[in-house]
Write a protein that holds these residues in place. Structure first.
Motif, PDB file in Angstrom:
ATOM      1  N   VAL A 108       2.504  22.512  16.480  1.00 21.32           N
ATOM      2  CA  VAL A 108       1.572  21.662  15.727  1.00 21.32           C
ATOM      3  C   VAL A 108       2.291  21.173  14.474  1.00 21.32           C
ATOM      4  O   VAL A 108       2.613  21.977  13.594  1.00 21.32           O
ATOM      5  N   ARG A 109       2.581  19.880  14.410  1.00 24.11           N
ATOM      6  CA  ARG A 109       3.306  19.389  13.225  1.00 24.11           C
ATOM      7  C   ARG A 109       2.496  18.390  12.388  1.00 24.11           C
ATOM      8  O   ARG A 109       2.881  18.016  11.286  1.00 24.11           O
ATOM      9  N   THR A 110       1.340  17.980  12.912  1.00 25.66           N
ATOM     10  CA  THR A 110       0.538  16.981  12.196  1.00 25.66           C
ATOM     11  C   THR A 110      -0.798  17.583  11.762  1.00 25.66           C
ATOM     12  O   THR A 110      -1.408  18.330  12.523  1.00 25.66           O
ATOM     13  N   ALA A 111      -1.228  17.252  10.562  1.00 23.41           N
ATOM     14  CA  ALA A 111      -2.558  17.682  10.108  1.00 23.41           C
ATOM     15  C   ALA A 111      -3.360  16.475   9.659  1.00 23.41           C
ATOM     16  O   ALA A 111      -2.814  15.543   9.063  1.00 23.41           O
ATOM     17  N   VAL A 112      -4.646  16.507   9.941  1.00 21.02           N
ATOM     18  CA  VAL A 112      -5.565  15.436   9.560  1.00 21.02           C
ATOM     19  C   VAL A 112      -6.483  15.945   8.445  1.00 21.02           C
ATOM     20  O   VAL A 112      -7.003  17.061   8.527  1.00 21.02           O
ATOM     21  N   PHE A 113      -6.644  15.107   7.436  1.00 21.01           N
ATOM     22  CA  PHE A 113      -7.517  15.435   6.302  1.00 21.01           C
ATOM     23  C   PHE A 113      -8.579  14.341   6.190  1.00 21.01           C
ATOM     24  O   PHE A 113      -8.263  13.223   5.757  1.00 21.01           O
ATOM     25  N   PRO A 114      -9.813  14.608   6.589  1.00 21.42           N
ATOM     26  CA  PRO A 114     -10.849  13.577   6.430  1.00 21.42           C
ATOM     27  C   PRO A 114     -11.293  13.535   4.967  1.00 21.42           C
ATOM     28  O   PRO A 114     -11.795  14.525   4.447  1.00 21.42           O
TER      29      PRO A 114
ATOM     30  N   VAL B  52      -2.088  10.292  15.120  1.00 27.70           N
ATOM     31  CA  VAL B  52      -1.776  11.615  15.668  1.00 27.70           C
ATOM     32  C   VAL B  52      -1.050  11.482  17.009  1.00 27.70           C
ATOM     33  O   VAL B  52      -0.050  12.168  17.252  1.00 27.70           O
ATOM     34  N   GLY B  53      -1.544  10.602  17.861  1.00 24.27           N
ATOM     35  CA  GLY B  53      -0.938  10.442  19.179  1.00 24.27           C
ATOM     36  C   GLY B  53      -1.314  11.585  20.105  1.00 24.27           C
ATOM     37  O   GLY B  53      -2.277  12.315  19.866  1.00 24.27           O
ATOM     38  N   ASN B  54      -0.494  11.762  21.158  1.00 25.44           N
ATOM     39  CA  ASN B  54      -0.842  12.711  22.219  1.00 25.44           C
ATOM     40  C   ASN B  54      -0.220  14.082  21.955  1.00 25.44           C
ATOM     41  O   ASN B  54       0.673  14.514  22.686  1.00 25.44           O
ATOM     42  N   GLN B  55      -0.665  14.728  20.902  1.00 20.59           N
ATOM     43  CA  GLN B  55      -0.128  16.054  20.574  1.00 20.59           C
ATOM     44  C   GLN B  55      -1.222  16.870  19.873  1.00 20.59           C
ATOM     45  O   GLN B  55      -2.152  16.302  19.299  1.00 20.59           O
ATOM     46  N   PRO B  56      -1.103  18.210  19.906  1.00 23.68           N
ATOM     47  CA  PRO B  56      -2.098  19.014  19.179  1.00 23.68           C
ATOM     48  C   PRO B  56      -1.973  18.765  17.682  1.00 23.68           C
ATOM     49  O   PRO B  56      -0.903  18.406  17.192  1.00 23.68           O
ATOM     50  N   PHE B  57      -3.068  18.946  16.960  1.00 23.16           N
ATOM     51  CA  PHE B  57      -3.047  18.689  15.514  1.00 23.16           C
ATOM     52  C   PHE B  57      -3.967  19.681  14.796  1.00 23.16           C
ATOM     53  O   PHE B  57      -4.884  20.234  15.398  1.00 23.16           O
TER      54      PHE B  57
ATOM     55  N   GLU C  38       0.001  30.431  18.600  1.00 25.99           N
ATOM     56  CA  GLU C  38       1.265  30.711  19.291  1.00 25.99           C
ATOM     57  C   GLU C  38       1.052  31.630  20.498  1.00 25.99           C
ATOM     58  O   GLU C  38       1.773  31.561  21.476  1.00 25.99           O
ATOM     59  N   GLU C  39       0.023  32.483  20.420  1.00 27.35           N
ATOM     60  CA  GLU C  39      -0.253  33.369  21.552  1.00 27.35           C
ATOM     61  C   GLU C  39      -1.090  32.714  22.642  1.00 27.35           C
ATOM     62  O   GLU C  39      -0.824  32.884  23.825  1.00 27.35           O
ATOM     63  N   THR C  40      -2.121  31.962  22.216  1.00 22.51           N
ATOM     64  CA  THR C  40      -3.080  31.483  23.220  1.00 22.51           C
ATOM     65  C   THR C  40      -2.969  29.989  23.528  1.00 22.51           C
ATOM     66  O   THR C  40      -3.451  29.542  24.564  1.00 22.51           O
ATOM     67  N   GLY C  41      -2.356  29.203  22.637  1.00 21.73           N
ATOM     68  CA  GLY C  41      -2.388  27.744  22.795  1.00 21.73           C
ATOM     69  C   GLY C  41      -3.828  27.254  22.709  1.00 21.73           C
ATOM     70  O   GLY C  41      -4.683  27.913  22.131  1.00 21.73           O
ATOM     71  N   GLY C  42      -4.096  26.116  23.295  1.00 27.08           N
ATOM     72  CA  GLY C  42      -5.469  25.590  23.331  1.00 27.08           C
ATOM     73  C   GLY C  42      -5.981  25.181  21.970  1.00 27.08           C
ATOM     74  O   GLY C  42      -5.230  24.689  21.121  1.00 27.08           O
TER      75      GLY C  42
ATOM     76  N   PRO D 201      -5.344  16.961  21.826  1.00 23.65           N
ATOM     77  CA  PRO D 201      -5.642  15.524  21.686  1.00 23.65           C
ATOM     78  C   PRO D 201      -6.745  15.018  22.620  1.00 23.65           C
ATOM     79  O   PRO D 201      -7.294  13.939  22.367  1.00 23.65           O
ATOM     80  N   GLU D 202      -7.094  15.794  23.648  1.00 20.05           N
ATOM     81  CA  GLU D 202      -8.175  15.357  24.549  1.00 20.05           C
ATOM     82  C   GLU D 202      -9.491  15.179  23.783  1.00 20.05           C
ATOM     83  O   GLU D 202     -10.402  14.484  24.245  1.00 20.05           O
ATOM     84  N   ILE D 203      -9.582  15.788  22.608  1.00 18.93           N
ATOM     85  CA  ILE D 203     -10.813  15.642  21.815  1.00 18.93           C
ATOM     86  C   ILE D 203     -11.063  14.166  21.475  1.00 18.93           C
ATOM     87  O   ILE D 203     -12.209  13.722  21.390  1.00 18.93           O
ATOM     88  N   PHE D 204      -9.983  13.391  21.321  1.00 21.64           N
ATOM     89  CA  PHE D 204     -10.147  11.972  20.941  1.00 21.64           C
ATOM     90  C   PHE D 204     -10.902  11.191  22.025  1.00 21.64           C
ATOM     91  O   PHE D 204     -11.717  10.329  21.720  1.00 21.64           O
ATOM     92  N   THR D 205     -10.574  11.479  23.289  1.00 21.09           N
ATOM     93  CA  THR D 205     -11.240  10.778  24.394  1.00 21.09           C
ATOM     94  C   THR D 205     -12.734  11.078  24.369  1.00 21.09           C
ATOM     95  O   THR D 205     -13.570  10.194  24.574  1.00 21.09           O
TER      96      THR D 205
END
Ligand code: G1P
Length: 289
Positions: free
Chosen positions: A5-11, A123-128, A152-156, A213-217
């Motif tokens: 995870v390299r990107t963070a979003v701040f609303p 963000v694109g197609n990556q976890p954030f 790191e253990e569970t992903g998702g 990123p599936e949350i965006f859809t």
């Protein structure tokens, strides 16, 4: 190994009506706890967790946030000339590196889910990671870093949670707890702002998330929910049918600076934590009480 995870979003588009008139011309994210704006706490926490790209979803009147994360040559030069090297170093340390911030606008206040969706192209197609800057934490290591360990253990998808007074569930998103320890348990469902009688637990979503990123859809199609807003919690409740959600009951405590009492309490607690202020401040408060 799950994808890093390299990107963070701040609303940061919210109107801050609860803090008027302070927030009439100034974004609420620039309200200070001791001497740092709220947004700085969230950015510091993200950086500590290894975040490299900082995405801000802003709105009208929020330009100051962009300025805050830029260099201020006149000020830096003045500090230098006056020999205030410590203050200068602190200022420079707080800045994300060049090219590592992005800004987009939420054009209408349609809710947190919509604000997050506005970040999809950046963000694109990556976890954030997602950090709500109203919420600041007293936690070592920081809450997002603790959540990264679970990731790191569970992903998702990972959600940070903390216990709330059962009478106050209607102010927050609440999760249903399944199997597993505090450091990483299965979330089996979630509800946005349930009345106490409908709440699936007393564990509330305290404003830190790691999302796929599936949350965006899903957000693109999400109908309005509680308060007539597009709710992130509703989209996550749909995603939970397809992906794993893990709850982390972190070691630490949140201060909800979206409320006046939370904000004032945070100022007291963070001042008492500061070696340069604690003694004098404790005396001043004791004198008042
Ligand atoms: C949002 C989320 C809610 C979460 C809360 C934390 O609500 O929708 O699930 O518990 O942030 O601050 P808001 O505060 O925007 O109403």
């Amino acid at each position: 190994m799950p994808q890093r995870v390299r990107t963070a979003v701040f609303p940061v588009a919210g109107l801050g009506t609860r803090f008027l008139p302070a927030t009439k011309a100034m974004p609420k994210e620039m309200l200070t706890v001791v001497d740092r704006p709220l947004i700085q706490y969230a950015v510091d926490e993200a950086r500590e967790a290894g975040i490299e790209h900082f995405v801000f979803v802003t709105g009208r009147n929020k330009g100051v946030i962009e300025d805050h994360f830029d260099r201020q040559f006149e000020l830096e030069q003045t500090l230098e000339v006056r020999g205030k090297t410590e203050a200068l170093r602190e200022l420079q340390k707080d800045l994300p590196s060049a090219g590592r911030t992005s800004f987009t606008r939420q054009q209408e206040p349609l809710g947190l889910g919509h604000a997050v969706w506005c970040a999809r192209e950046l963000v694109g197609n990556q976890p954030f990671a997602l950090l709500l800057p109203d919420m600041i934490f007293r936690a070592t290591p920081g809450v997002l870093k603790q959540m990264m360990q679970a990731y790191e253990e569970t992903g998702g998808n990972i959600i940070g949670v903390e216990e709330v007074d059962p009478a106050e569930t209607a102010s927050y998103g609440i999760v249903a707890r399944g199997e597993g320890p505090d450091s990483g348990f299965r979330i089996t469902g979630m509800v946005e702002k349930p009345e106490p009688k409908d709440a699936p637990s007393n564990l509330f979503i305290s404003g830190r998330y790691i999302l796929q990123p599936e949350i965006f859809t899903l957000l693109a199609e999400q109908p309005r929910g509680t308060g007539g807003e597009i709710q992130l919690t509703d989209a996550m409740q749909t995603l939970i049918r397809q992906q794993v959600f893990t709850g982390v009951k972190y070691d630490g405590k949140v201060f909800d600076c979206g409320s006046k009492i939370g904000f004032l309490t945070a100022n007291v607690v963070f001042a008492l934590d500061r070696p340069d202020l604690a003694d004098d401040f404790r005396k001043a408060v004791a004198h008042l009480l």
